[in-house]
Design a protein around this motif. Structure first.
Motif, PDB file in Angstrom:
ATOM      1  N   GLY A   1      43.170  34.447  12.229  1.00 27.16           N
ATOM      2  CA  GLY A   1      43.497  34.296  10.823  1.00 27.16           C
ATOM      3  C   GLY A   1      42.668  35.151   9.894  1.00 27.16           C
ATOM      4  N   GLU A   2      43.066  35.136   8.622  1.00 23.58           N
ATOM      5  CA  GLU A   2      42.393  35.916   7.586  1.00 23.58           C
ATOM      6  C   GLU A   2      42.214  35.026   6.350  1.00 23.58           C
ATOM      7  OE1 GLU A   2      45.604  36.908   8.575  1.00 23.58           O
ATOM      8  OE2 GLU A   2      44.846  38.024  10.312  1.00 23.58           O
ATOM      9  N   ALA A   3      41.104  35.202   5.676  1.00 19.19           N
ATOM     10  CA  ALA A   3      40.821  34.390   4.497  1.00 19.19           C
ATOM     11  C   ALA A   3      41.888  34.569   3.421  1.00 19.19           C
ATOM     12  CB  ALA A   3      39.447  34.744   3.947  1.00 19.19           C
ATOM     13  N   GLU A   4      42.396  35.779   3.262  1.00 24.76           N
ATOM     14  CA  GLU A   4      43.396  36.020   2.225  1.00 24.76           C
ATOM     15  C   GLU A   4      44.720  35.321   2.523  1.00 24.76           C
ATOM     16  OE1 GLU A   4      43.123  39.920   4.695  1.00 24.76           O
ATOM     17  OE2 GLU A   4      41.811  38.294   4.000  1.00 24.76           O
ATOM     18  N   ASN A   5      44.939  34.959   3.791  1.00 26.75           N
ATOM     19  CA  ASN A   5      46.149  34.230   4.162  1.00 26.75           C
ATOM     20  C   ASN A   5      45.902  32.730   4.348  1.00 26.75           C
ATOM     21  OD1 ASN A   5      47.811  36.534   4.193  1.00 26.75           O
ATOM     22  ND2 ASN A   5      47.144  37.045   6.270  1.00 26.75           N
ATOM     23  N   LEU A   6      44.695  32.275   4.017  1.00 21.48           N
ATOM     24  CA  LEU A   6      44.338  30.860   4.028  1.00 21.48           C
ATOM     25  C   LEU A   6      44.533  30.208   5.397  1.00 21.48           C
ATOM     26  CD1 LEU A   6      46.012  29.751   0.655  1.00 21.48           C
ATOM     27  CD2 LEU A   6      43.701  30.624   1.015  1.00 21.48           C
ATOM     28  N   ASN A   7      44.274  30.978   6.477  1.00 23.50           N
ATOM     29  CA  ASN A   7      44.532  30.440   7.812  1.00 23.50           C
ATOM     30  C   ASN A   7      43.447  30.821   8.828  1.00 23.50           C
ATOM     31  OD1 ASN A   7      45.118  33.146   8.176  1.00 23.50           O
ATOM     32  ND2 ASN A   7      47.116  32.810   9.125  1.00 23.50           N
TER      33      ASN A   7
ATOM     34  N   GLN B   1      42.579  24.219  36.132  1.00 23.11           N
ATOM     35  CA  GLN B   1      43.916  24.219  36.693  1.00 23.11           C
ATOM     36  C   GLN B   1      44.689  22.977  36.259  1.00 23.11           C
ATOM     37  OE1 GLN B   1      42.578  24.703  40.875  1.00 23.11           O
ATOM     38  NE2 GLN B   1      44.035  26.390  40.959  1.00 23.11           N
ATOM     39  N   SER B   2      45.971  23.154  36.000  1.00 21.13           N
ATOM     40  CA  SER B   2      46.890  22.054  35.748  1.00 21.13           C
ATOM     41  C   SER B   2      48.270  22.503  36.190  1.00 21.13           C
ATOM     42  CB  SER B   2      46.890  21.654  34.270  1.00 21.13           C
ATOM     43  OG  SER B   2      47.437  22.683  33.469  1.00 21.13           O
ATOM     44  N   CYS B   3      49.200  21.552  36.290  1.00 24.65           N
ATOM     45  CA  CYS B   3      50.551  21.901  36.715  1.00 24.65           C
ATOM     46  C   CYS B   3      51.354  22.537  35.579  1.00 24.65           C
ATOM     47  CB  CYS B   3      51.271  20.663  37.246  1.00 24.65           C
ATOM     48  SG  CYS B   3      50.584  20.063  38.790  1.00 24.65           S
ATOM     49  N   GLN B   4      51.504  21.808  34.475  1.00 22.82           N
ATOM     50  CA  GLN B   4      52.229  22.358  33.331  1.00 22.82           C
ATOM     51  C   GLN B   4      51.588  22.006  32.000  1.00 22.82           C
ATOM     52  OE1 GLN B   4      56.001  20.717  32.045  1.00 22.82           O
ATOM     53  NE2 GLN B   4      55.898  19.079  33.571  1.00 22.82           N
ATOM     54  N   LEU B   5      50.691  21.052  31.997  1.00 23.25           N
ATOM     55  CA  LEU B   5      50.071  20.607  30.748  1.00 23.25           C
ATOM     56  C   LEU B   5      49.106  21.662  30.211  1.00 23.25           C
ATOM     57  CD1 LEU B   5      49.718  18.231  28.750  1.00 23.25           C
ATOM     58  CD2 LEU B   5      47.836  17.437  30.197  1.00 23.25           C
ATOM     59  N   ALA B   6      49.213  21.945  28.919  1.00 21.36           N
ATOM     60  CA  ALA B   6      48.239  22.757  28.186  1.00 21.36           C
ATOM     61  C   ALA B   6      47.844  21.972  26.947  1.00 21.36           C
ATOM     62  CB  ALA B   6      48.825  24.116  27.802  1.00 21.36           C
ATOM     63  N   MET B   7      46.560  22.056  26.583  1.00 18.69           N
ATOM     64  CA  MET B   7      46.091  21.180  25.510  1.00 18.69           C
ATOM     65  C   MET B   7      44.859  21.785  24.870  1.00 18.69           C
ATOM     66  SD  MET B   7      45.385  17.139  26.047  1.00 18.69           S
ATOM     67  CE  MET B   7      45.113  15.987  24.709  1.00 18.69           C
ATOM     68  N   GLY B   8      44.765  21.672  23.564  1.00 20.97           N
ATOM     69  CA  GLY B   8      43.606  22.225  22.869  1.00 20.97           C
ATOM     70  C   GLY B   8      43.471  21.670  21.473  1.00 20.97           C
ATOM     71  N   MET B   9      42.497  22.199  20.760  1.00 20.63           N
ATOM     72  CA  MET B   9      42.183  21.718  19.412  1.00 20.63           C
ATOM     73  C   MET B   9      41.957  22.914  18.506  1.00 20.63           C
ATOM     74  SD  MET B   9      39.257  18.950  18.350  1.00 20.63           S
ATOM     75  CE  MET B   9      37.887  19.883  19.042  1.00 20.63           C
ATOM     76  N   THR B  10      42.448  22.814  17.282  1.00 24.23           N
ATOM     77  CA  THR B  10      42.280  23.873  16.298  1.00 24.23           C
ATOM     78  C   THR B  10      41.521  23.321  15.097  1.00 24.23           C
ATOM     79  OG1 THR B  10      44.318  24.990  16.989  1.00 24.23           O
ATOM     80  CG2 THR B  10      43.470  25.515  14.798  1.00 24.23           C
ATOM     81  N   ILE B  11      40.447  24.011  14.731  1.00 21.31           N
ATOM     82  CA  ILE B  11      39.616  23.611  13.596  1.00 21.31           C
ATOM     83  C   ILE B  11      39.710  24.690  12.529  1.00 21.31           C
ATOM     84  CG2 ILE B  11      37.293  23.030  12.819  1.00 21.31           C
ATOM     85  CD1 ILE B  11      36.678  22.068  15.628  1.00 21.31           C
ATOM     86  N   LEU B  12      40.134  24.308  11.335  1.00 22.39           N
ATOM     87  CA  LEU B  12      40.256  25.256  10.231  1.00 22.39           C
ATOM     88  C   LEU B  12      38.927  25.396   9.504  1.00 22.39           C
ATOM     89  CD1 LEU B  12      43.269  24.223  10.766  1.00 22.39           C
ATOM     90  CD2 LEU B  12      43.712  25.034   8.451  1.00 22.39           C
ATOM     91  N   GLU B  13      38.659  26.589   8.998  1.00 22.57           N
ATOM     92  CA  GLU B  13      37.445  26.825   8.229  1.00 22.57           C
ATOM     93  C   GLU B  13      37.642  26.371   6.779  1.00 22.57           C
ATOM     94  OE1 GLU B  13      35.715  30.657   8.603  1.00 22.57           O
ATOM     95  OE2 GLU B  13      35.617  30.565  10.802  1.00 22.57           O
ATOM     96  N   PRO B  14      36.568  26.045   6.071  1.00 17.27           N
ATOM     97  CA  PRO B  14      36.690  25.604   4.683  1.00 17.27           C
ATOM     98  C   PRO B  14      37.482  26.600   3.837  1.00 17.27           C
ATOM     99  CG  PRO B  14      34.459  25.243   5.469  1.00 17.27           C
ATOM    100  CD  PRO B  14      35.166  26.022   6.547  1.00 17.27           C
ATOM    101  N   GLY B  15      38.414  26.089   3.067  1.00 18.59           N
ATOM    102  CA  GLY B  15      39.247  26.933   2.226  1.00 18.59           C
ATOM    103  C   GLY B  15      40.536  27.376   2.884  1.00 18.59           C
ATOM    104  N   SER B  16      40.666  27.183   4.195  1.00 18.95           N
ATOM    105  CA  SER B  16      41.903  27.500   4.909  1.00 18.95           C
ATOM    106  C   SER B  16      42.717  26.225   5.079  1.00 18.95           C
ATOM    107  CB  SER B  16      41.606  28.124   6.269  1.00 18.95           C
ATOM    108  OG  SER B  16      41.122  29.444   6.118  1.00 18.95           O
ATOM    109  N   VAL B  17      44.017  26.327   4.831  1.00 19.74           N
ATOM    110  CA  VAL B  17      44.875  25.142   4.862  1.00 19.74           C
ATOM    111  C   VAL B  17      46.097  25.301   5.768  1.00 19.74           C
ATOM    112  CG1 VAL B  17      44.182  24.272   2.597  1.00 19.74           C
ATOM    113  CG2 VAL B  17      46.046  25.930   2.761  1.00 19.74           C
TER     114      VAL B  17
END
Length: 277
Positions: A152-158, A172-188
């Protein structure tokens, strides 16, 4: 253990849905209930999403007729991410201490999964499960292990960091994928420009939000979008035909989970901004 069921939907039918109908079919309004394992079974790729919230007692992940097996993980795999507090996950007698921001992959064939509070806190464990065909090793995954990628880029708020807990580069997993996304302050914005991936469905779980913050989660095909207003600790089921993007009125974090035909993280169909309607 509590279980609700959701069925599949055709995108042409979706165009006729009211706000209430969209929320009834795709929103999981309460992921956590005290001293319960609360699950939602979706017929979209047969995924299960929900939460375990042990407070005054130990909780057990159980099988049964709803899953067609006596043991929950007889033909399934499971991802776990602790989103609050600290506690213990027990798999076939082995104890795994879990802090906020830590995750686990629990492989097919594990006979017993228990959730326990501890250390004076009441942990909330977010869960996602998909069908499996092979038993891979159970592993604990810290945030540092989770292959972080900054986008992302600050000018795009992401501006955001994506942590891939269950991903071929991590475990390793069969088909499951999983994760977490943390936004920086000012990004929405998350995941904008938007995309779809016909090979995989996705579930988004939003949390770490203040009481007066909402996320407008975009849903539907690019030329026929709708939004779902989401609040803290709610999840949404996104079929493969739907884009999945959102914008918040304040700070938030989300967990994404995918299941389907492949695990290629970059396999997506990008939607040009001028096609959105």
């Amino acid at each position: 253990m509590k279980l609700t069921t959701r069925y599949g939907h055709h995108p042409e039918d979706f165009k006729t849905y009211t706000t209430e109908k969209i929320r009834d079919e795709f929103l999981i309004p309460q992921v956590f209930e005290a001293d319960e394992v609360s699950l939602t079974y979706s017929h979209v790729d047969r995924v299960i999403a929900g939460g375990a919230y042990p407070r005054s007692k130990e909780l057990k992940l159980e099988g049964g007729k709803a899953f067609g097996s006596d043991v929950f993980l007889e033909r399934r795999e499971l991802g776990v991410i602790c989103i609050e507090g600290a506690g213990t996950v027990i798999t076939d007698g082995k104890e795994w201490r879990m802090e906020k921001g830590e995750g686990m992959y629990i492989g097919m064939g594990t006979e017993e999964v228990l959730f326990r509070s501890g250390g004076g806190t009441h942990p909330k464990f977010y869960l996602m499960s998909s069908p499996a065909h092979h038993g891979y090793p159970t592993v604990k995954i810290t945030r540092e292990d989770a292959n972080p990628t900054r986008l992302g880029e600050a000018e795009n708020l992401n501006v955001r960091t994506i942590y891939k807990y269950i991903h071929p580069a991590v475990c390793q997993s069969c088909q499951l994928a999983m994760g977490m996304t943390i936004l920086e302050p000012g990004s929405v914005w998350n995941t904008m420009p938007a995309h779809t991936h016909e090979r995989r469905m996705e579930v988004y779980f939003y949390f770490d939000m203040s009481a007066d913050t909402v996320v407008f989660h975009l849903h539907g095909q690019a030329d026929e979008t709708r939004h779902i207003v989401m609040r803290n600790e709610q999840a949404v089921i996104s079929p493969s035909w739907s884009l999945h993007s959102g914008v918040g009125t304040g700070a938030y974090t989300f967990i994404w989970g995918m299941a389907g035909g492949n695990q290629t993280f970059t396999d997506m169909d990008h939607i040009p901004m001028d096609q959105l309607k």
